[in-house]
Design a protein around this motif. Structure first.
Motif, PDB file in Angstrom:
ATOM      1  N   UNK A   1      -6.142  -1.387 -18.188  1.00  0.00           N
ATOM      2  CA  UNK A   1      -6.290  -1.871 -16.810  1.00  0.00           C
ATOM      3  C   UNK A   1      -4.930  -1.780 -16.119  1.00  0.00           C
ATOM      4  N   UNK A   2      -4.891  -1.063 -14.996  1.00  0.00           N
ATOM      5  CA  UNK A   2      -3.618  -0.832 -14.298  1.00  0.00           C
ATOM      6  C   UNK A   2      -3.729  -1.226 -12.824  1.00  0.00           C
ATOM      7  N   UNK A   3      -2.554  -1.498 -12.248  1.00  0.00           N
ATOM      8  CA  UNK A   3      -2.503  -1.831 -10.826  1.00  0.00           C
ATOM      9  C   UNK A   3      -1.504  -0.915 -10.135  1.00  0.00           C
ATOM     10  N   UNK A   4      -1.945  -0.314  -9.013  1.00  0.00           N
ATOM     11  CA  UNK A   4      -1.013   0.309  -8.087  1.00  0.00           C
ATOM     12  C   UNK A   4      -0.888  -0.686  -6.938  1.00  0.00           C
ATOM     13  N   UNK A   5       0.255  -1.365  -6.853  1.00  0.00           N
ATOM     14  CA  UNK A   5       0.416  -2.447  -5.874  1.00  0.00           C
ATOM     15  C   UNK A   5       0.653  -1.917  -4.465  1.00  0.00           C
ATOM     16  N   UNK A   6       1.010  -0.631  -4.355  1.00  0.00           N
ATOM     17  CA  UNK A   6       1.378  -0.033  -3.060  1.00  0.00           C
ATOM     18  C   UNK A   6       0.740   1.363  -2.965  1.00  0.00           C
ATOM     19  N   UNK A   7      -0.545   1.382  -2.735  1.00  0.00           N
ATOM     20  CA  UNK A   7      -1.321   2.620  -2.831  1.00  0.00           C
ATOM     21  C   UNK A   7      -0.841   3.722  -1.890  1.00  0.00           C
ATOM     22  N   UNK A   8      -0.550   3.382  -0.621  1.00  0.00           N
ATOM     23  CA  UNK A   8      -0.072   4.379   0.355  1.00  0.00           C
ATOM     24  C   UNK A   8      -1.031   5.547   0.449  1.00  0.00           C
ATOM     25  N   UNK A   9      -0.512   6.768   0.257  1.00  0.00           N
ATOM     26  CA  UNK A   9      -1.351   7.962   0.318  1.00  0.00           C
ATOM     27  C   UNK A   9      -1.949   8.330  -1.025  1.00  0.00           C
ATOM     28  N   UNK A  10      -1.853   7.440  -2.001  1.00  0.00           N
ATOM     29  CA  UNK A  10      -2.473   7.595  -3.324  1.00  0.00           C
ATOM     30  C   UNK A  10      -1.835   8.687  -4.178  1.00  0.00           C
ATOM     31  N   UNK A  11      -0.627   9.110  -3.837  1.00  0.00           N
ATOM     32  CA  UNK A  11       0.028  10.148  -4.640  1.00  0.00           C
ATOM     33  C   UNK A  11       0.246   9.693  -6.080  1.00  0.00           C
ATOM     34  N   UNK A  12       0.776   8.488  -6.251  1.00  0.00           N
ATOM     35  CA  UNK A  12       0.991   7.986  -7.614  1.00  0.00           C
ATOM     36  C   UNK A  12      -0.343   7.677  -8.294  1.00  0.00           C
ATOM     37  N   UNK A  13      -1.279   7.130  -7.525  1.00  0.00           N
ATOM     38  CA  UNK A  13      -2.580   6.771  -8.113  1.00  0.00           C
ATOM     39  C   UNK A  13      -3.270   8.028  -8.656  1.00  0.00           C
ATOM     40  N   UNK A  14      -3.205   9.090  -7.875  1.00  0.00           N
ATOM     41  CA  UNK A  14      -3.832  10.349  -8.303  1.00  0.00           C
ATOM     42  C   UNK A  14      -3.144  10.876  -9.569  1.00  0.00           C
ATOM     43  N   UNK A  15      -1.827  10.794  -9.581  1.00  0.00           N
ATOM     44  CA  UNK A  15      -1.077  11.245 -10.764  1.00  0.00           C
ATOM     45  C   UNK A  15      -1.442  10.390 -11.990  1.00  0.00           C
ATOM     46  N   UNK A  16      -1.711   9.120 -11.776  1.00  0.00           N
ATOM     47  CA  UNK A  16      -2.117   8.258 -12.888  1.00  0.00           C
ATOM     48  C   UNK A  16      -3.456   8.736 -13.454  1.00  0.00           C
TER      49      UNK A  16
END
Ligand SMILES: C[S@@+](CC[C@H](N)C(=O)[O-])C[C@H]1O[C@@H](n2cnc3c(N)ncnc32)[C@H](O)[C@@H]1O
Length: 311
Positions: A24-39
């Motif tokens: 279970x992970x959290x992206x606290x600052x989603x923005x344009x989802x660049x990091x989320x997509x990489x995750x």
């Protein structure tokens, strides 16, 4: 690469999060989802809770993450604990904070973050909140303006700029970024490098105050550390020294056992370390990344890990 926002040190962040299938992970600052997509690309079998206080970011990122199944939460990360509890999440295996504003927010003239673009003095990341930069500039007392510029902008001419604002607003309200920039120039001069830096510092100070960025960060870091499962990691990327100092000091405190004053011989604080610091010094982007994304140049990345046996 996304024109909304180019994620900074994405590979390093993802490697350091050590994503595990089923975690279970959290992206606290989603923005344009660049990091989320990489995750998701690194480990598709994660459960991701993604926060942003900006409804536009949530809408945009929702489209980018179509095909995955994140839980998108439009909220301030200072409400991390209650928002996750509402989603029945008791512990997390990793969390990423990529602080500040996105390129999209800066480039969107309407948002009023930039002195380069004429717009209403807004600077709210969450457009549902009441306090805007315009309110601060027009309504806050002189002493408070001076404090904001000094504390959050580390600006030497804070007093003179606050007084110039007070004089200007006595005849009529200051409503736009250009008007404010002109008032700053009346103190710092026009066209010089130093004048440009002064405008950067004053706009940064206002942005920090409008969004209570340091207050939100301080409380969210403590909650995030408490929420981490043993072995879970917290990865924080900051873009100015005030944020980095908070991250560094919070990690240091939570990696320390007794915090009694030196005069106390037998510990009475019962504080014990919960964290192992992974990055003794902050990591920074390499020259190649800085040349392809100039906004990455001030990034500082710190990582810590929850100790085994801690919850
Ligand atoms: C630097 S951008 C993140 C970019 C993102 N990592 C990406 O790869 O696209 C920071 C984002 O965090 C959001 N943000 C900043 N402070 C926040 C807070 N206290 N609570 C929730 N969101 C916040 C901003 O609205 C912005 O969209």
């Amino acid at each position: 690469m996304s024109s909304y926002h180019q994620p900074v040190m994405a590979k390093t962040c993802i490697d350091l999060l050590q994503l595990q299938a089923g975690g279970i992970y959290v992206d606290a600052t989603l923005g344009g989802a660049g990091h989320a997509l990489a995750m998701y690309q690194a480990q598709p079998k994660i459960r991701l809770y993604a926060f942003d206080q900006d409804e536009e970011a949530i809408a945009e990122a929702g489209q980018r993450l179509a095909g995955y199944d994140p839980v998108l939460i439009q909220a301030n990360f200072r409400d991390l604990r209650t928002s996750l509890a509402y989603n029945k999440v008791k512990g997390i295996d990793g969390i990423l904070f990529d602080l500040g504003v996105s390129s999209h927010q800066i480039d969107d003239a309407e948002r009023g973050f930039s002195f380069d673009k004429d717009a209403a003095l807004d600077m709210r990341m969450d457009r549902g909140q009441e306090l805007s930069a315009g309110q601060i500039v027009n309504e806050f007392p002189l002493g408070e303006l001076k404090r904001i510029f000094k504390e959050y902008g580390e600006e030497n001419a804070s007093g003179r700029i606050a007084r110039a604002i007070e004089n200007a607003r006595a005849s009529r309200a200051i409503t736009t970024t250009k008007e404010l920039a002109t008032i700053i120039e009346s103190v710092a001069g026009v066209g010089s490098k130093e004048s440009l830096k002064t405008k950067v510092r004053i706009f940064q100070a206002l942005r920090i105050r409008v969004n209570d960025e340091l207050g939100a960060l301080s409380s969210a870091l403590v909650d995030a550390i408490n929420l981490l499962n043993p072995g879970g990691r917290i990865v924080v990327m900051s873009y100015h020294s005030l944020e980095d100092r908070i991250v560094k000091n919070t990690f240091k405190l939570e990696a320390t056992d007794c915090i009694c004053p030196p005069a106390i011989i037998n510990c009475i604080c019962e504080h014990h370390s919960k964290l192992k610091i992974i990055t003794k010094r902050p990591l920074t982007p390499d020259a190649e990344e800085i040349s392809s994304n100039v906004r990455s140049r001030s990034a500082k990345l710190r990582v810590a890990e929850k100790k085994k046996g801690e919850q």
